[in-house]
Design a protein around this motif. Structure first.
Motif, short mmCIF file in Angstrom:
data_model
loop_
_atom_site.label_atom_id
_atom_site.label_comp_id
_atom_site.label_asym_id
_atom_site.label_seq_id
_atom_site.Cartn_x
_atom_site.Cartn_y
_atom_site.Cartn_z
N GLY A 475 33.52 31.93 37.15
CA GLY A 475 33.46 33.10 38.03
C GLY A 475 32.91 32.77 39.40
O GLY A 475 33.45 33.19 40.43
N MET A 476 31.84 31.97 39.44
CA MET A 476 31.16 31.67 40.71
C MET A 476 32.02 30.85 41.66
O MET A 476 31.99 31.05 42.87
N LEU A 477 32.73 29.87 41.11
CA LEU A 477 33.48 28.94 41.95
C LEU A 477 34.88 29.42 42.28
O LEU A 477 35.69 28.69 42.86
N ALA A 478 35.19 30.65 41.88
CA ALA A 478 36.51 31.22 42.15
C ALA A 478 36.85 31.14 43.63
O ALA A 478 35.99 31.38 44.48
N ASP A 479 38.10 30.79 43.90
CA ASP A 479 38.52 30.72 45.30
C ASP A 479 40.00 31.11 45.38
O ASP A 479 40.86 30.28 45.61
N THR A 480 40.26 32.39 45.17
CA THR A 480 41.64 32.87 45.19
C THR A 480 41.72 34.05 46.17
O THR A 480 40.70 34.57 46.59
N VAL A 481 42.93 34.44 46.46
CA VAL A 481 43.11 35.54 47.42
C VAL A 481 42.96 36.89 46.72
O VAL A 481 42.28 37.79 47.20
N TYR A 482 43.60 37.01 45.55
CA TYR A 482 43.69 38.33 44.90
C TYR A 482 42.67 38.49 43.78
O TYR A 482 42.51 37.60 42.94
N PRO A 483 41.98 39.65 43.74
CA PRO A 483 40.92 39.84 42.74
C PRO A 483 41.44 39.74 41.30
O PRO A 483 40.74 39.24 40.42
N SER A 484 42.67 40.19 41.06
CA SER A 484 43.16 40.20 39.67
C SER A 484 43.50 38.80 39.15
O SER A 484 43.77 38.62 37.96
N LEU A 485 43.49 37.79 40.04
CA LEU A 485 43.77 36.41 39.60
C LEU A 485 42.54 35.53 39.72
O LEU A 485 42.59 34.32 39.55
N SER A 486 41.40 36.16 40.02
CA SER A 486 40.20 35.40 40.37
C SER A 486 39.34 35.06 39.15
O SER A 486 39.28 35.81 38.18
N GLY A 487 38.64 33.93 39.23
CA GLY A 487 37.63 33.59 38.23
C GLY A 487 38.17 33.49 36.82
O GLY A 487 39.10 32.74 36.53
N THR A 488 37.60 34.31 35.93
CA THR A 488 37.97 34.24 34.51
C THR A 488 39.23 35.06 34.19
O THR A 488 39.55 35.25 33.02
N SER A 489 39.92 35.55 35.22
CA SER A 489 41.16 36.32 34.98
C SER A 489 42.31 35.37 34.68
O SER A 489 43.23 35.21 35.47
N VAL A 490 42.20 34.71 33.54
CA VAL A 490 43.21 33.73 33.13
C VAL A 490 43.68 34.07 31.72
O VAL A 490 43.12 34.95 31.07
N TYR A 491 44.68 33.34 31.23
CA TYR A 491 45.12 33.53 29.84
C TYR A 491 43.91 33.37 28.91
O TYR A 491 43.09 32.47 29.11
N TRP A 492 43.86 34.22 27.89
CA TRP A 492 42.70 34.22 26.97
C TRP A 492 42.51 32.89 26.26
O TRP A 492 41.40 32.54 25.91
N ASP A 493 43.61 32.16 26.00
CA ASP A 493 43.41 30.89 25.28
C ASP A 493 43.09 29.74 26.25
O ASP A 493 43.03 28.59 25.88
N LYS A 645 40.70 27.85 40.59
CA LYS A 645 42.06 28.37 40.67
C LYS A 645 42.29 29.68 39.90
O LYS A 645 43.32 30.34 40.07
N GLY A 646 41.34 30.05 39.01
CA GLY A 646 41.53 31.30 38.26
C GLY A 646 42.87 31.31 37.58
O GLY A 646 43.31 30.32 36.99
N GLY A 647 43.55 32.47 37.67
CA GLY A 647 44.85 32.62 37.01
C GLY A 647 46.01 32.51 37.97
O GLY A 647 47.04 33.15 37.78
N THR A 648 45.85 31.70 39.03
CA THR A 648 46.88 31.67 40.08
C THR A 648 48.15 30.93 39.67
O THR A 648 49.19 31.10 40.28
N GLU A 649 48.03 30.05 38.65
CA GLU A 649 49.22 29.35 38.14
C GLU A 649 49.11 29.26 36.63
O GLU A 649 48.06 29.51 36.05
#
Length: 675
Positions: A475-493, A645-649
């Motif tokens: 969460g802290m090191l997130a560096d994305t543009v959009y909040p919904s793809l940031s930090g722990t907003s990634v696939y659950w697995d 990178k969060g959930g950006t790719e």
């Protein structure tokens, strides 16, 4: 206008907890929902051609106030709840699920999103923009946008009901946890228990103006009791109480709720054209399908079972030799495991705890993160807290820029649910050229300091702290543009990779030397202890793996098929546990009725992901070990390709960019001693 809907005037835009009253929440939610609806209406009514900017990006930044209020409210609901907040949650949850449906089932909005989506090959989008577009489109198509009107309203009913039921489920579990206490007045019944556990139980009794000692089902009280108490009958009493939460045919019974949740999820999936809830969920996971998950779990089971059976036989023989126990029961497992572990490794938690003072362990997590990612943590007292126990920190990078605000909440109390988790009060995103930094929190339940002792952690609690801190770094090191793809907003697995990999440093002498010091003498933890921690890390790993797999298979049982044939929760569980069973069944107990991960949290059809992520984390840490556990090159690659990178790719793309290839289970099997 509520304090919650105005721009905060606090330092770093942190939540002004002291100004927020319970009565503020409902009107604030209502106002924020109305504002968010206006923002959506503006997108829908925009006369210009739909573009990525005026539709997809505009949606990504809409509802920011609502998100912020939700974060604050639901974090308090988990960590600092009371009857009032629980009542508000019952009112607010249906409003939120209704609002979500208002967006997802808005045909005009979907038309605009679809127009951009259909034109995506002509747009020169970044990888992050392409992911956002794909997710926005799927958030409609996977949630009924293509349904007829009558099916859409059916979907709304189901979602409203599901949100109500999962709240009720969680509140029942909490009530059952608090309803039971073991009150001991005879000192001989404390035999075997650690001094710190006894002291905490005495303080609890004093607080309730009772003689003697009080033990509860909260983890810091329950776990040491069933691990160390010599009185087998009392261990049984505690274990049976713990295992019968939500399964006592009383006002807090969760059996009917579990059946309803499973059936409604199935009905929802069918409505959307999926074979089951798991098919629906796994479409957006690395694992992709229930068949793949079941194969993954069963493959691991085939490798773990011989080891588990051998370990269980060893444990059974040990209990028989030691105490003449003919049949090992569930309330004997932790107790004899601990005794056997002491005999084999001459290492117990009580020996280790003096080296793991909470403050030192936290400092250790900070130091490791500093060595790997160049972060510094400074405790500050000029931002507000929601409880006096909470500690607050500024996190900065090497250049002195603010990376994050960090909250840490470590001790159990009434109104705080069991377990440990990471969450955030504010997401990271970039808007108007400003990189808004996140406010991240970890919540645990460790033994409180007493009059004579600081909070000393078991080694298991040390790894728990590192685990949650690993999530926090994501969460802290997130560096994305959009909040919904940031930090722990990634696939659950994929979400457990950053948390589970961070636990590995707890086993490395080089890392332990940084923080494992005796709280009285300052002496660094002896090398022989470190050696034993490493050796004992795979102790009974077969049994532990079987246990995890049993939960994953139970989850798939509830969600990977049509559950309408299930009439009896207990009977169904026994069928699901058949392939992983080691202990005799306890008729008073059920797992599902308190399985909050899948019936209240977000893990339905996702419990397998702990094991899945273990494969990732063992493979990833192998890379660190090859290059050195503090290798700047590997740490930078992990930070740049995974953590920021969060959930950006797609996670597999990110993982392969970090590691160079797909993960193989060999590192995990080797580490677990199962090869």
């Amino acid at each position: 206008m509520s304090v919650l809907t105005k721009k905060f005037t606090t330092k770093y835009d942190t939540a002004p907890f002291s100004q927020i009253k319970n009565d503020d929440f409902l009107p604030a939610f209502q106002e924020a929902i109305a504002d968010a609806k206006k923002e959506i209406d503006e997108i829908v009514n925009n006369p210009e051609e739909p573009t990525f900017e005026n539709t997809i990006e505009a949606m990504a930044f809409s509802g920011a106030t609502l998100d912020r209020i939700s974060n604050i409210f639901f974090n308090l609901h988990s960590a600092e709840t009371n009857d009032e907040l629980q009542k508000i949650a019952q009112e607010v949850s249906p409003l939120l699920s209704e609002f979500g449906n208002d967006i997802r089932l808005n045909a005009d909005l979907f038309k605009k999103v679809k127009a951009v989506y259909d034109n995506k090959n002509n747009l020169s989008l970044t990888a992050e923009q392409a992911t956002l577009l794909d997710k926005q489109y799927k958030s409609f198509s996977r949630n009924g946008a293509n349904l007829s009107e009558d099916k859409k309203s059916k979907l709304r009913e189901i979602d409203k009901e599901l949100s109500r039921l999962s709240l009720e489920f969680g509140e029942n579990v909490l009530s059952e946890t608090h309803a039971f206490q073991l009150h001991i007045t005879d000192e001989k019944d404390l035999s075997g228990l650690p001094e710190g556990t006894i002291e905490a139980a005495r303080e609890l009794a004093q607080n309730q103006e009772k003689e003697g000692w009080v033990f509860t089902l909260d983890y810091p009280s329950y776990v040491p009791f069933v691990t160390y108490a010599g009185n087998r009958e009392l261990r049984k009493k505690m274990a049976v109480a713990f295992g019968s939460k939500g399964f006592q045919k009383n006002e807090y019974d969760n059996q009917e709720i579990v059946l309803q949740i499973a059936k409604l999820r199935y009905e929802r999936a069918k409505l959307l054209g999926y074979a089951s809830h798991a098919h629906f969920v796994l479409e957006e996971r690395m694992a992709e399908s229930p068949e793949k998950v079941t194969t993954f779990l069963n493959d691991l089971l085939a490798k773990a079972r011989p080891a588990a059976e051998k370990e269980f036989k060893q444990l059974t023989n040990f209990a028989k030799e030691l105490d003449g126990i003919e049949q090992l029961e569930k309330w004997d497992g932790a107790y004899y495991s601990e005794k056997l572990k002491q005999q084999l490794f001459n290492l117990d938690d009580e020996k280790l705890k003096p080296y793991f003072k909470l403050e030192n362990v936290l400092e250790g997590a900070f130091t490791v993160a500093g060595r790997l990612y160049g972060l510094t943590f400074v405790e500050i007292n000029d931002i507000e807290k929601y409880h006096a126990d909470v500690r607050t920190y500024e996190v900065k990078d090497v250049a002195g820029n603010l990376v994050s605000i960090f909250y840490a909440d470590f001790f159990p109390r009434k109104g705080k649910r069991n377990g440990a988790w990471m969450t955030s009060f504010k997401s990271q995103y970039v808007l108007g050229g400003i990189n808004e930094r996140p406010h991240v929190s970890i919540v645990c339940n460790f033994t409180k300091p007493t009059e004579t002792k600081p909070s000393l952690l078991t080694f298991n609690e040390v790894t728990t702290l590192f685990h949650e801190f690993g999530h926090a770094l994501h969460g802290m090191l997130a560096d994305t543009v959009y909040p919904s793809l940031s930090g722990t907003s990634v696939y659950w697995d994929f979400v457990e990779l950053p948390s589970q990999i961070f636990e590995n440093w707890c086993y490395e002498p080089e890392a332990l030397a940084l923080f494992a010091r005796h709280y009285q003498t300052g002496e660094v933890i002896p090398t022989e202890y470190i050696q034993k921690i490493k050796e004992s890390a795979s102790f009974q790993e077969g049994i532990a793996t079987m246990r995890q797999l049993s939960f994953g298979l139970l989850d798939m049982g509830w969600h990977g098929q049509d559950p309408t044939f299930i009439k009896d929760v207990k009977e169904f569980e026994n069928e699901q546990f058949a392939s992983t069973k080691l202990y005799p069944d306890v008729k008073e107990n059920a797992m599902s009725t308190a399985f909050s991960h899948i019936f209240q949290g977000g893990y339905s059809s996702g419990y397998y992901s702990y094991k899945w992520a273990e494969v990732l984390d063992a493979d990833a840490f192998e890379y660190f070990k090859e290059q050195g556990i503090f290798s700047p090159e590997v740490a930078t690659k992990f930070k740049e390709n995974v953590l920021s990178k969060g959930g950006t790719e797609h996670p597999m793309i990110l993982y392969k960019r970090f590691r160079g290839n797909e993960p193989k289970p060999d590192a995990l099997l080797k580490r677990a001693g199962l090869l």
